[in-house]
Design a protein around this motif. Structure first.
Motif, PDB file in Angstrom:
ATOM      1  N   UNK A   1      41.806  43.663  42.425  1.00 32.59           N
ATOM      2  CA  UNK A   1      42.569  42.602  41.776  1.00 32.59           C
ATOM      3  C   UNK A   1      41.636  41.439  41.470  1.00 32.59           C
ATOM      4  N   UNK A   2      41.635  41.028  40.194  1.00 30.12           N
ATOM      5  CA  UNK A   2      40.766  39.950  39.738  1.00 30.12           C
ATOM      6  C   UNK A   2      41.526  38.623  39.777  1.00 30.12           C
ATOM      7  N   UNK A   3      41.260  37.806  40.796  1.00 31.77           N
ATOM      8  CA  UNK A   3      41.846  36.478  40.860  1.00 31.77           C
ATOM      9  C   UNK A   3      43.107  36.380  41.686  1.00 31.77           C
ATOM     10  N   UNK A   4      43.420  35.146  42.098  1.00 34.24           N
ATOM     11  CA  UNK A   4      44.550  34.896  42.988  1.00 34.24           C
ATOM     12  C   UNK A   4      45.898  35.142  42.316  1.00 34.24           C
ATOM     13  N   UNK A   5      46.016  34.813  41.015  1.00 31.92           N
ATOM     14  CA  UNK A   5      47.297  35.044  40.334  1.00 31.92           C
ATOM     15  C   UNK A   5      47.629  36.537  40.325  1.00 31.92           C
ATOM     16  N   UNK A   6      46.639  37.348  39.970  1.00 34.29           N
ATOM     17  CA  UNK A   6      46.861  38.793  39.966  1.00 34.29           C
ATOM     18  C   UNK A   6      47.186  39.330  41.348  1.00 34.29           C
ATOM     19  N   UNK A   7      46.535  38.775  42.373  1.00 33.86           N
ATOM     20  CA  UNK A   7      46.770  39.193  43.760  1.00 33.86           C
ATOM     21  C   UNK A   7      48.221  38.924  44.153  1.00 33.86           C
TER      22      UNK A   7
END
Length: 225
Positions: A153-159
């Motif tokens: 997962x690329x980045x906190x939003x995607x996580x």
């Protein structure tokens, strides 16, 4: 038509979020000067990669003049340049660049998707838009489950978007939910979930995410060590 191709077709036809539909279509009409002679895709952008992928990469949303223009995830923008170069470097892509849907690029055992399938204004989907789009990611995860072994997962939003989608797709996600961080690795029912800083220009230009940092996550997720 195989189930994943049918899912991709349905995603491309989605008009569920009025703000996103208006924005993606406005961008497709007005265009960027450098692409004035091109016909923009201007629709929701489905995932890209084989239906038997062992590795899924989850971004944020298509770029207004990248995926929203070309119709393929991470294709035609600087973020895609970084991602596909790294995939090529570790042997997971047939070529180091992603320019257009007919450029011949093939991914080897990897699929690329996002939790929001339309380009959002200022690259910022709302929580409501993220949640409206979640069923598409849930269905994609279910279709990939027989072969899927890892998710990057690329980045906190995607996580934050991917964890509930994994739970809804049938994986046992621990509580409290794991915290995002670059290099995070969480085992989940036969797959490993990896965190990686997003390949945004803000991260790659400042050195927060270097090509080697990205390659290292990809190698670990693909079992190439």
């Amino acid at each position: 038509m195989d189930p994943l191709a049918e899912l991709d077709r349905r995603i491309a036809d989605c008009r569920a979020c009025p703000r996103l539909v208006d924005w993606r279509e406005e961008v497709a009409r007005t265009k960027r000067a450098a692409f004035a002679d091109q016909t923009y895709w201007g629709r929701a952008v489905p995932g890209f990669g084989p239906p038997d992928a062992r590795l899924l990469i989850v971004g944020l949303a298509p770029a207004a003049h990248g995926g929203n223009r070309t119709g393929r995830m991470f294709t035609g923008d600087r973020s895609g340049d970084v991602l596909y170069q790294a995939l090529y470097d570790v042997g997971l892509a047939s070529r180091p660049t992603a320019v257009s849907v007919d450029d011949g690029l093939e991914l080897h055992g990897v699929r690329v998707t996002s939790p929001v399938h339309c380009a959002p204004p200022a690259n910022k989907p709302t929580p409501g838009e993220r949640d409206t789009c979640r069923p598409w990611l849930v269905q994609e995860l279910r279709l990939l489950r027989p072969t899927l072994r890892s998710v990057v997962v690329l980045g906190a939003f995607g996580w934050q978007a991917t964890l509930p989608a994994l739970a809804e797709a049938g994986w046992n996600v621990p509580r409290p939910r794991p915290v995002f961080g670059h290099g995070a690795r969480v085992p989940l029912d036969g797959i490993d979930l990896f965190g990686c800083f997003h390949v945004s220009q803000r991260n790659t230009f400042t050195g927060r995410l270097t090509p080697e940092m990205l390659r290292e996550v990809l190698r670990s997720a693909a079992g190439l060590h």
